[in-house]
Motif scaffolding. Structure first.
Motif, PDB file in Angstrom:
ATOM      1  N   PRO A  70      -2.470   1.277  14.469  1.00 13.30           N
ATOM      2  CA  PRO A  70      -1.358   0.318  14.410  1.00 13.30           C
ATOM      3  C   PRO A  70      -0.633   0.377  13.068  1.00 13.30           C
ATOM      4  O   PRO A  70      -1.266   0.511  12.010  1.00 13.30           O
ATOM      5  N   TRP A  71       0.672   0.280  13.105  1.00 14.92           N
ATOM      6  CA  TRP A  71       1.486   0.275  11.892  1.00 14.92           C
ATOM      7  C   TRP A  71       2.702  -0.606  12.109  1.00 14.92           C
ATOM      8  O   TRP A  71       3.108  -0.863  13.238  1.00 14.92           O
ATOM      9  N   SER A  72       3.302  -1.063  11.007  1.00 15.86           N
ATOM     10  CA  SER A  72       4.368  -2.060  11.091  1.00 15.86           C
ATOM     11  C   SER A  72       5.636  -1.702  10.330  1.00 15.86           C
ATOM     12  O   SER A  72       6.708  -2.192  10.654  1.00 15.86           O
ATOM     13  N   VAL A  73       5.517  -0.887   9.282  1.00 13.90           N
ATOM     14  CA  VAL A  73       6.658  -0.613   8.408  1.00 13.90           C
ATOM     15  C   VAL A  73       7.318   0.696   8.812  1.00 13.90           C
ATOM     16  O   VAL A  73       6.712   1.767   8.732  1.00 13.90           O
ATOM     17  N   ALA A  74       8.569   0.601   9.259  1.00 10.73           N
ATOM     18  CA  ALA A  74       9.304   1.793   9.688  1.00 10.73           C
ATOM     19  C   ALA A  74      10.011   2.467   8.521  1.00 10.73           C
ATOM     20  O   ALA A  74      10.048   3.692   8.433  1.00 10.73           O
ATOM     21  N   SER A  75      10.584   1.668   7.618  1.00 12.04           N
ATOM     22  CA  SER A  75      11.277   2.245   6.464  1.00 12.04           C
ATOM     23  C   SER A  75      11.386   1.221   5.346  1.00 12.04           C
ATOM     24  O   SER A  75      11.318   0.010   5.588  1.00 12.04           O
ATOM     25  N   ILE A  92      16.521   5.772   0.174  1.00 12.20           N
ATOM     26  CA  ILE A  92      15.344   5.697   1.037  1.00 12.20           C
ATOM     27  C   ILE A  92      14.089   5.955   0.207  1.00 12.20           C
ATOM     28  O   ILE A  92      13.921   7.036  -0.359  1.00 12.20           O
ATOM     29  N   ILE A  93      13.226   4.969   0.153  1.00  9.87           N
ATOM     30  CA  ILE A  93      11.942   5.127  -0.538  1.00  9.87           C
ATOM     31  C   ILE A  93      10.896   5.675   0.421  1.00  9.87           C
ATOM     32  O   ILE A  93      10.089   6.541   0.066  1.00  9.87           O
ATOM     33  N   TYR A  94      10.931   5.168   1.665  1.00  5.55           N
ATOM     34  CA  TYR A  94       9.890   5.542   2.629  1.00  5.55           C
ATOM     35  C   TYR A  94      10.463   5.525   4.031  1.00  5.55           C
ATOM     36  O   TYR A  94      11.283   4.675   4.375  1.00  5.55           O
ATOM     37  N   HIS A  95      10.009   6.477   4.826  1.00  7.44           N
ATOM     38  CA  HIS A  95      10.330   6.486   6.254  1.00  7.44           C
ATOM     39  C   HIS A  95       9.078   6.925   6.990  1.00  7.44           C
ATOM     40  O   HIS A  95       8.445   7.922   6.631  1.00  7.44           O
ATOM     41  N   HIS A  96       8.706   6.185   8.038  1.00 10.15           N
ATOM     42  CA  HIS A  96       7.452   6.466   8.732  1.00 10.15           C
ATOM     43  C   HIS A  96       7.463   7.857   9.363  1.00 10.15           C
ATOM     44  O   HIS A  96       8.452   8.286   9.952  1.00 10.15           O
ATOM     45  N   ASP A  97       6.344   8.533   9.234  1.00 16.63           N
ATOM     46  CA  ASP A  97       6.178   9.862   9.806  1.00 16.63           C
ATOM     47  C   ASP A  97       5.794   9.736  11.276  1.00 16.63           C
ATOM     48  O   ASP A  97       4.705   9.262  11.610  1.00 16.63           O
ATOM     49  N   GLU A 129       0.836  -1.205   0.000  1.00 14.77           N
ATOM     50  CA  GLU A 129       0.000   0.000   0.000  1.00 14.77           C
ATOM     51  C   GLU A 129       0.869   1.253   0.000  1.00 14.77           C
ATOM     52  O   GLU A 129       0.596   2.217  -0.722  1.00 14.77           O
ATOM     53  N   ILE A 130       1.923   1.237   0.801  1.00 11.83           N
ATOM     54  CA  ILE A 130       2.847   2.375   0.845  1.00 11.83           C
ATOM     55  C   ILE A 130       3.488   2.597  -0.518  1.00 11.83           C
ATOM     56  O   ILE A 130       3.536   3.723  -1.035  1.00 11.83           O
ATOM     57  N   LEU A 131       3.985   1.512  -1.130  1.00  4.94           N
ATOM     58  CA  LEU A 131       4.669   1.627  -2.424  1.00  4.94           C
ATOM     59  C   LEU A 131       3.720   2.085  -3.519  1.00  4.94           C
ATOM     60  O   LEU A 131       4.103   2.861  -4.403  1.00  4.94           O
ATOM     61  N   ASN A 132       2.479   1.611  -3.475  1.00  5.68           N
ATOM     62  CA  ASN A 132       1.499   2.047  -4.472  1.00  5.68           C
ATOM     63  C   ASN A 132       1.209   3.535  -4.338  1.00  5.68           C
ATOM     64  O   ASN A 132       1.085   4.251  -5.342  1.00  5.68           O
ATOM     65  N   ASN A 133       1.097   4.014  -3.101  1.00  2.00           N
ATOM     66  CA  ASN A 133       0.848   5.443  -2.880  1.00  2.00           C
ATOM     67  C   ASN A 133       2.020   6.289  -3.351  1.00  2.00           C
ATOM     68  O   ASN A 133       1.840   7.350  -3.956  1.00  2.00           O
ATOM     69  N   ILE A 134       3.234   5.811  -3.083  1.00  2.00           N
ATOM     70  CA  ILE A 134       4.427   6.546  -3.503  1.00  2.00           C
ATOM     71  C   ILE A 134       4.547   6.529  -5.028  1.00  2.00           C
ATOM     72  O   ILE A 134       4.908   7.529  -5.645  1.00  2.00           O
ATOM     73  N   ALA A 135       4.227   5.358  -5.630  1.00  2.00           N
ATOM     74  CA  ALA A 135       4.328   5.235  -7.082  1.00  2.00           C
ATOM     75  C   ALA A 135       3.421   6.232  -7.794  1.00  2.00           C
ATOM     76  O   ALA A 135       3.791   6.820  -8.816  1.00  2.00           O
ATOM     77  N   SER A 136       2.228   6.426  -7.259  1.00  2.00           N
ATOM     78  CA  SER A 136       1.286   7.343  -7.905  1.00  2.00           C
ATOM     79  C   SER A 136       1.773   8.787  -7.849  1.00  2.00           C
ATOM     80  O   SER A 136       1.468   9.588  -8.732  1.00  2.00           O
ATOM     81  N   SER A 137       2.567   9.123  -6.821  1.00  2.00           N
ATOM     82  CA  SER A 137       3.061  10.498  -6.705  1.00  2.00           C
ATOM     83  C   SER A 137       4.410  10.698  -7.392  1.00  2.00           C
ATOM     84  O   SER A 137       4.708  11.786  -7.876  1.00  2.00           O
ATOM     85  N   ARG A 138       5.231   9.641  -7.443  1.00  2.00           N
ATOM     86  CA  ARG A 138       6.571   9.777  -8.031  1.00  2.00           C
ATOM     87  C   ARG A 138       6.661   9.282  -9.472  1.00  2.00           C
ATOM     88  O   ARG A 138       7.631   9.568 -10.172  1.00  2.00           O
ATOM     89  N   GLY A 139       5.681   8.491  -9.879  1.00  2.00           N
ATOM     90  CA  GLY A 139       5.726   7.940 -11.223  1.00  2.00           C
ATOM     91  C   GLY A 139       6.712   6.811 -11.383  1.00  2.00           C
ATOM     92  O   GLY A 139       7.131   6.495 -12.497  1.00  2.00           O
ATOM     93  N   LYS A 140       7.136   6.188 -10.287  1.00  2.00           N
ATOM     94  CA  LYS A 140       8.055   5.045 -10.323  1.00  2.00           C
ATOM     95  C   LYS A 140       7.463   3.921  -9.494  1.00  2.00           C
ATOM     96  O   LYS A 140       6.890   4.156  -8.435  1.00  2.00           O
ATOM     97  N   THR A 141       7.584   2.700 -10.003  1.00  2.00           N
ATOM     98  CA  THR A 141       7.011   1.554  -9.301  1.00  2.00           C
ATOM     99  C   THR A 141       8.113   0.632  -8.793  1.00  2.00           C
ATOM    100  O   THR A 141       9.220   0.607  -9.330  1.00  2.00           O
ATOM    101  N   TRP A 142       7.769  -0.113  -7.743  1.00  2.00           N
ATOM    102  CA  TRP A 142       8.665  -1.122  -7.192  1.00  2.00           C
ATOM    103  C   TRP A 142       7.897  -2.419  -7.043  1.00  2.00           C
ATOM    104  O   TRP A 142       6.697  -2.421  -6.718  1.00  2.00           O
ATOM    105  N   ASN A 143       8.610  -3.531  -7.259  1.00  2.00           N
ATOM    106  CA  ASN A 143       8.019  -4.859  -7.084  1.00  2.00           C
ATOM    107  C   ASN A 143       8.599  -5.458  -5.812  1.00  2.00           C
ATOM    108  O   ASN A 143       9.794  -5.729  -5.725  1.00  2.00           O
ATOM    109  N   ILE A 144       7.724  -5.660  -4.833  1.00  2.00           N
ATOM    110  CA  ILE A 144       8.186  -6.101  -3.510  1.00  2.00           C
ATOM    111  C   ILE A 144       8.788  -7.501  -3.554  1.00  2.00           C
ATOM    112  O   ILE A 144       9.546  -7.886  -2.669  1.00  2.00           O
ATOM    113  N   GLU A 145       8.488  -8.288  -4.586  1.00  2.00           N
ATOM    114  CA  GLU A 145       8.990  -9.661  -4.679  1.00  2.00           C
ATOM    115  C   GLU A 145      10.215  -9.788  -5.576  1.00  2.00           C
ATOM    116  O   GLU A 145      10.780 -10.865  -5.688  1.00  2.00           O
TER     117      GLU A 145
END
Length: 743
Positions: free
Chosen positions: A550-555, A563-568, A280-296
């Motif tokens: 509740p949240w689980s992903v810190a970065s 760094i693609i994502y860091h929790h706020d 979900e985080i990567l999809n949200n970032i992809a829509s704003s940055r125009g770059k996608t990542w495959n978690i697998e």
């Protein structure tokens, strides 16, 4: 004679032209795209994403191919020596193709049809095959594929150094079991990093490359040993090992430290949540940055909030406690009455699923047992009986200040019981009561206000009557005493005073999704919730009234360290309770742990640190709960069978204090004893402010005085906006002089 020479000459020309003809076809792309040097330069392996705990320890991977890439510097020299000695002795001499080996293959494999002659491929050619696979092209497939790989090998040699080719090869090669690359293989078979491999371990892994299943040491240890020794002899042959060293290594047995990874790790259920949240985080970032990542495939590093030490303490508590309780439950349903009840329920399920005619069919299946997982041939009937009497449990720990998940044990065994108990919705029992009492404090009622404990009969509800667990009645309980001792009749009277609408509003504000029904049994805990919803609510008591998420992903970072994502951490949570209400609830629930329904935390399990806590038991002991918290940790456990029809029939085993509390208490005791977790999660409550210091300074229970009992006799009924209630009729003397008389 002249004619024969012409035939021979034409044949020679055809044979000479034939390879050239196929070479032209391969180069032109007739048999598929041939990668350019630029495409080779940009090639990247599909790489498993690693999931780390908050301590930086690996807890799992997400992958289509289980792979972690390494650099050349991480490869031990003896691993490289073993590879070259076994697969390509002239690797540093050729430019991608070994002409002598290729000539042997062309002669023996193609012309003489002898497949046992070997492949003849160099390491570089094998790399080309590993990178892009092979195509099927009929009877000439091997010829065409060899050409393709030879051409690509030449291009690889021009694109990369020999060291880079060796690194690429060892990162792409398959070791079976969906394991790709030397790093994943080292972890699977020896539970260590590649750079830590011993000579004999390197030889075993290189030996597997000839046939990964045949030489798998876990499946075929004798064949794997023989093959490993062949590799060691090859290393001796090409002077990579002295003879005496090779001989000593050959005499060694294979010593594995075989370790499965991914969904069979220490946090299986948690990994499902992490993957969902990360995607979900990567999809949200992809829509704003125009770059996608495959978690697998992209080899991401996902750092989570999970504390692996706390997680393991919780898992140990499951093993130690539930293994004992499971035996008690099965023993109960092995008795005459228990078997009769279980048979009825099993037959009903068979009929519902139209399986009665197949009930005795046997099928082989994997079975979970606390002594170990095993396979057995089991009938459909026995499989249902076993599933019904399996005791499930879930445990969740949050940081109440920000909602970070610190431990997530979603069940007893993920491969065989994948349904996550933390997300299941069950009746809360008395774990519900602090919400009602918090509402009372929000409304300004004091902890030392007293609630009537006289028994009631609701004539409009089929003479339903709230009943205390100890069947006592009479007198009055303070709010503090009633909550600490989990008294039902005073709680019901408090509900009558406060009303449904205000309770329903607070319930929704605190994050519960279950729609409350305005029934008399509601204040006693018939409302349903999941463990995660309860943890959010109890975290509000711990943090001063804020509803955390509740949240689980810190970065999330790339393999290159970007760094693609860091929790706020500056998220503002909604405030649902006042500081005063939270301080009072926490003080009362500490009292519940010290001297009330949760006191076995201290007396039996030896938890010494400051915790507030509340037990809960749903109807007929179908589910048991225990919630505990301090300012740094909220931890909640629930246990019960999958069907409410299957449950303990004794409070000795079925109550929250007997079944769920030990899961939390045993976890917390280990946490206290381990310095790192004690420093992080063991925190005292702040002192009550001066205006609340004496808020609980009153007796829990007061006997009715003469005037109270006289008024009780005269008062025949009480009516509020929701229920008509009638005092249970008793003799004058009993009502005038009784103390706690059981029903």
């Amino acid at each position: 004679m002249e004619k024969n020479w012409k035939i021979i000459l034409i044949s020679v020309l055809i044979l000479a032209f034939f390879p050239v003809f196929f070479l032209i076809l391969v180069l032109s792309g007739v048999f598929g795209h041939l990668q350019t040097m630029e495409e080779l330069r940009n090639f990247r392996n599909a790489e498993a994403s690693e999931v780390l705990s908050s301590e930086g320890l690996l807890i799992g991977k997400f992958y289509t191919e289980n792979r972690t890439n390494v650099t050349y510097e991480q490869l031990p020299s003896h691993l490289v020596d073993a590879l070259i000695a076994t697969e390509d002795a002239r690797f540093f001499e050729h430019q991608g193709v070994d002409s002598r080996s290729l000539a042997r293959v062309l002669l023996k494999t193609i012309l003489l049809n002898r497949s046992e002659s070997g492949g003849g491929s160099t390491i570089t050619q094998q790399l080309a095959k590993n990178m892009f696979g092979r195509n099927g092209n009929g009877r000439f497939s091997i010829f065409i594929n060899k050409y393709r790989e030879a051409i690509l090998a030449g291009r690889l040699e021009k694109t990369f150094t020999k060291e880079e080719i060796l690194t690429l090869y060892l990162n792409t090669v398959s070791f079976g079991e969906n394991i790709y690359g030397i790093e994943a293989a080292s972890a699977r078979y020896f539970n260590k990093l590649t750079e830590k491999l011993l000579i004999e371990e390197s030889a075993m892994l290189i030996g597997m490359l000839k046939a990964t299943t045949c030489y798998n040491p876990a499946l075929n240890p004798e064949k794997a040993l023989t093959r490993r020794n062949v590799v060691l002899k090859q290393m001796e042959k090409y002077a990579y090992l002295e003879s005496d060293i090779a001989d000593s290594l050959i005499r060694l047995p294979i010593r594995l430290s075989y370790r499965k990874s991914g969904s069979e790790g220490s946090a299986d259920y948690f990994l499902v949540q992490v993957k969902r949240e990360a995607e979900e985080i990567l999809n949200n970032i992809a829509s704003s940055r125009g770059k996608t990542w495959n978690i697998e495939k992209d080899g991401l590093i996902i750092t989570t909030t999970l504390n692996l030490a706390l997680q393991n303490f919780a898992r140990l508590s499951f093993t130690d406690h539930l293994s004992v309780m499971q035996k008690h439950l099965r023993d109960q349903y092995s008795s005459t009455s228990g078997r009769r009840q279980l048979t009825k329920l099993t037959d009903a399920i068979l009929a519902e699923k139209n399986l009665s005619h197949r009930a005795d069919e046997k099928h082989r299946q994997v079975i979970f047992d606390w002594k170990g997982i095993y396979t057995d041939s089991v009938s459909i009937r026995d499989s249902i009986r076993r599933a019904l009497t399996t005791l499930h449990a879930g445990l969740l720990a949050l940081d109440p200040q920000n909602g970070a998940v610190r431990a997530w044990v979603g069940g007893i065994d993920f491969p065989t019981q994948p349904y996550d108990q933390i997300l299941a919705r069950r009746q809360l029992g008395s774990v519900f009561k602090p919400i009602l009492y918090a509402l009372a404090f929000e409304e300004g009622i004091e902890p030392c206000s007293y609630l009537d404990n006289d028994s009631l009969v609701l004539s409009e509800y089929k003479d339903w009557s709230p009943e205390n667990f100890d069947h006592s009645y009479g007198g009055n309980y303070s709010l503090a005493g009633a909550l600490a001792r989990s008294m039902n009749i005073p709680t019901f009277n408090l509900f009558m005073e406060l009303g449904f609408k205000r309770l329903d509003s607070l319930w929704r504000e605190m994050g519960f999704s279950f729609h409350l029904n305005n029934t008399p049994s509601l204040p006693l805990g018939t409302a349903e919730a999941s463990i995660v919803e309860a943890a959010v609510a109890y975290s509000a008591f711990a943090n001063g009234g804020y509803k955390v998420k509740p949240w689980s992903v810190a970065s999330i970072i790339t393999p290159d360290g970007d760094i693609i994502y860091h929790h706020d951490h500056d998220i503002v949570f909604p405030k649902v309770l006042t500081d005063r209400s939270c301080l009072l609830i926490s003080a009362i629930l500490q009292k519940a742990v010290n001297e009330g329904t949760g006191s076995s935390m201290r007396t039996v399990y030896g938890v010494n640190s400051h915790f507030a806590g509340k037990t809960g038991t749903s109807q007929n002991y179908a589910d048991s709960w225990f919630a505990a918290y301090n300012p740094e940790l909220t931890i909640i456990a629930r246990s019960g069978a999958s069907s409410p029809a299957i449950h303990f029939n004794s409070p000795a085993f079925g109550t929250g204090s007997a079944l769920a509390l030990p899961l939390v208490a045993m976890t917390l005791r280990k946490t206290e004893l381990f310095a790192e977790t004690a420093g992080e999660f063991i925190s005292p409550f702040p002192d009550l402010p001066p205006e609340l210091e004496r808020a609980l300074d009153c007796p829990d229970f007061k006997e009715d005085n003469f005037l109270d009992r006289l008024m009780d006799i005269l008062k025949k009924s009480e009516i509020d906006d929701f229920y008509k209630t009638e005092k249970k009729k008793r003799s004058f003397l009993e009502r005038l002089f009784r103390r706690k008389i059981p029903d």
